[in-house]
Design a protein around this motif. Structure first.
Motif, PDB file in Angstrom:
ATOM      1  N   HIS A 182       1.174  -1.052  -0.069  1.00  0.00           N
ATOM      2  CA  HIS A 182       0.232   0.196  -0.153  1.00  0.00           C
ATOM      3  C   HIS A 182       0.878   0.830  -0.508  1.00  0.00           C
ATOM      4  O   HIS A 182       0.906   2.733  -0.940  1.00  0.00           O
ATOM      5  CB  HIS A 182      -1.150   0.016   1.137  1.00  0.00           C
ATOM      6  CG  HIS A 182      -1.406   0.919   1.630  1.00  0.00           C
ATOM      7  ND1 HIS A 182      -3.261   1.408   0.685  1.00  0.00           N
ATOM      8  CD2 HIS A 182      -1.072   2.037   2.523  1.00  0.00           C
ATOM      9  CE1 HIS A 182      -2.824   2.770   0.842  1.00  0.00           C
ATOM     10  NE2 HIS A 182      -2.350   3.250   2.654  1.00  0.00           N
ATOM     11  N   ASP A 183       1.736   1.483   0.635  1.00  0.00           N
ATOM     12  CA  ASP A 183       3.268   2.256   1.238  1.00  0.00           C
ATOM     13  C   ASP A 183       3.193   2.526  -0.397  1.00  0.00           C
ATOM     14  O   ASP A 183       3.306   3.962  -1.551  1.00  0.00           O
ATOM     15  CB  ASP A 183       3.871   1.666   2.205  1.00  0.00           C
ATOM     16  CG  ASP A 183       4.407   3.363   2.425  1.00  0.00           C
ATOM     17  OD1 ASP A 183       3.649   4.309   2.555  1.00  0.00           O
ATOM     18  OD2 ASP A 183       5.494   3.805   2.075  1.00  0.00           O
ATOM     19  N   GLN A 184       4.109   1.399  -1.090  1.00  0.00           N
ATOM     20  CA  GLN A 184       4.760   1.617  -2.426  1.00  0.00           C
ATOM     21  C   GLN A 184       4.135   1.767  -2.985  1.00  0.00           C
ATOM     22  O   GLN A 184       4.001   3.221  -4.216  1.00  0.00           O
ATOM     23  CB  GLN A 184       5.630   0.552  -2.663  1.00  0.00           C
ATOM     24  CG  GLN A 184       6.476  -0.277  -2.064  1.00  0.00           C
ATOM     25  CD  GLN A 184       7.905   1.034  -1.658  1.00  0.00           C
ATOM     26  OE1 GLN A 184       8.255   1.737  -0.724  1.00  0.00           O
ATOM     27  NE2 GLN A 184       8.272   1.323  -2.490  1.00  0.00           N
ATOM     28  N   HIS A 185       3.202   1.727  -3.628  1.00  0.00           N
ATOM     29  CA  HIS A 185       1.868   2.235  -4.778  1.00  0.00           C
ATOM     30  C   HIS A 185       1.733   3.495  -4.239  1.00  0.00           C
ATOM     31  O   HIS A 185       1.209   3.948  -5.599  1.00  0.00           O
ATOM     32  CB  HIS A 185      -0.007   1.659  -3.988  1.00  0.00           C
ATOM     33  CG  HIS A 185      -0.634   2.119  -4.950  1.00  0.00           C
ATOM     34  ND1 HIS A 185      -0.472   1.880  -6.864  1.00  0.00           N
ATOM     35  CD2 HIS A 185      -1.804   2.799  -4.717  1.00  0.00           C
ATOM     36  CE1 HIS A 185      -1.388   2.451  -6.846  1.00  0.00           C
ATOM     37  NE2 HIS A 185      -2.116   2.615  -6.157  1.00  0.00           N
ATOM     38  N   HIS A 186       1.243   4.116  -3.070  1.00  0.00           N
ATOM     39  CA  HIS A 186       1.172   5.512  -2.863  1.00  0.00           C
ATOM     40  C   HIS A 186       2.204   6.501  -3.616  1.00  0.00           C
ATOM     41  O   HIS A 186       2.183   7.333  -3.823  1.00  0.00           O
ATOM     42  CB  HIS A 186       0.519   5.438  -1.804  1.00  0.00           C
ATOM     43  CG  HIS A 186      -1.456   5.065  -1.811  1.00  0.00           C
ATOM     44  ND1 HIS A 186      -2.117   5.770  -1.983  1.00  0.00           N
ATOM     45  CD2 HIS A 186      -1.693   4.506  -1.362  1.00  0.00           C
ATOM     46  CE1 HIS A 186      -3.200   5.003  -2.414  1.00  0.00           C
ATOM     47  NE2 HIS A 186      -3.296   4.041  -1.902  1.00  0.00           N
ATOM     48  N   ARG A 187       3.392   6.193  -2.833  1.00  0.00           N
ATOM     49  CA  ARG A 187       4.903   6.845  -3.110  1.00  0.00           C
ATOM     50  C   ARG A 187       4.812   6.938  -4.685  1.00  0.00           C
ATOM     51  O   ARG A 187       5.463   7.892  -4.879  1.00  0.00           O
ATOM     52  CB  ARG A 187       5.695   5.640  -2.472  1.00  0.00           C
ATOM     53  CG  ARG A 187       5.782   6.123  -1.645  1.00  0.00           C
ATOM     54  CD  ARG A 187       7.299   5.817  -0.280  1.00  0.00           C
ATOM     55  NE  ARG A 187       6.254   5.993   0.981  1.00  0.00           N
ATOM     56  CZ  ARG A 187       7.523   6.696   1.892  1.00  0.00           C
ATOM     57  NH1 ARG A 187       7.790   7.605   1.586  1.00  0.00           N
ATOM     58  NH2 ARG A 187       7.400   6.167   3.105  1.00  0.00           N
ATOM     59  N   GLU A 188       3.954   5.953  -5.154  1.00  0.00           N
ATOM     60  CA  GLU A 188       4.820   5.595  -6.718  1.00  0.00           C
ATOM     61  C   GLU A 188       3.814   6.787  -7.621  1.00  0.00           C
ATOM     62  O   GLU A 188       4.139   7.721  -8.321  1.00  0.00           O
ATOM     63  CB  GLU A 188       4.611   4.084  -7.321  1.00  0.00           C
ATOM     64  CG  GLU A 188       5.951   2.754  -6.744  1.00  0.00           C
ATOM     65  CD  GLU A 188       5.291   1.950  -7.125  1.00  0.00           C
ATOM     66  OE1 GLU A 188       4.416   1.705  -8.079  1.00  0.00           O
ATOM     67  OE2 GLU A 188       6.980   0.868  -6.772  1.00  0.00           O
ATOM     68  N   ALA A 189       2.679   6.870  -7.382  1.00  0.00           N
ATOM     69  CA  ALA A 189       1.642   7.576  -7.531  1.00  0.00           C
ATOM     70  C   ALA A 189       2.373   8.949  -7.565  1.00  0.00           C
ATOM     71  O   ALA A 189       1.708  10.386  -8.113  1.00  0.00           O
ATOM     72  CB  ALA A 189      -0.082   7.626  -7.031  1.00  0.00           C
ATOM     73  N   ALA A 190       3.007   9.609  -6.658  1.00  0.00           N
ATOM     74  CA  ALA A 190       2.595  10.599  -6.520  1.00  0.00           C
ATOM     75  C   ALA A 190       3.547  11.238  -7.543  1.00  0.00           C
ATOM     76  O   ALA A 190       4.282  10.995  -8.165  1.00  0.00           O
ATOM     77  CB  ALA A 190       3.639  10.895  -4.268  1.00  0.00           C
TER      78      ALA A 190
END
Length: 135
Positions: free
Chosen positions: A127-135
């Motif tokens: 979840h954390d990786q997904h949202h960091r990549e989306a930023a």
């Protein structure tokens, strides 16, 4: 529509709903006005009562006070104003809260992420990786 200011506000609410439906919640919708017990202009922005504003003169203090009142009426923990940015698209608008509301929101996010990390680290990590990549 005879009133140009009302037409501008309706167009902004409709654009905001379309944006939320595409990127956040397919069930987002405009709300009917309910007078002194109004629940905000838009429903479907997670945990928020939304006061949508598209005005030439911006009065943030009034918008925030209204959004916070309407959050109580809507049974939502947070209120925010979504303010149209002149000559820009929906994604360039501003989401505005008072600091107290924002701190409560960020505390809730922090606590939820800490719980998820503790309960299932690998799910939290993805979840954390997904949202960091989306930023």
């Amino acid at each position: 529509m005879a009133n140009p200011a009302k037409a501008k506000g309706t167009a902004w609410e409709s654009a905001l709903v379309a944006y939320l439906r595409e990127y956040h919640n397919p069930d987002a919708r405009r709300n009917a006005q309910m007078g002194r017990l109004d629940i905000g202009d838009v429903s479907g922005y997670y945990l928020h009562a939304v006061e949508a504003k598209a005005e030439k003169s911006i009065t943030l203090s009034d918008y925030i006070a209204q959004a916070n009142r309407e959050a109580v009426h809507a049974g939502q923990p947070f209120g925010c104003a979504v303010v149209k940015r002149r000559m820009k698209g929906t994604a360039d608008g501003y989401v505005v809260r008072d600091v107290a509301t924002d701190v409560r929101l960020m505390t809730r996010f922090r606590d939820a992420e800490e719980l998820l990390k503790e309960y299932n680290f690998s799910v939290w990590f993805e979840h954390d990786q997904h949202h960091r990549e989306a930023a």
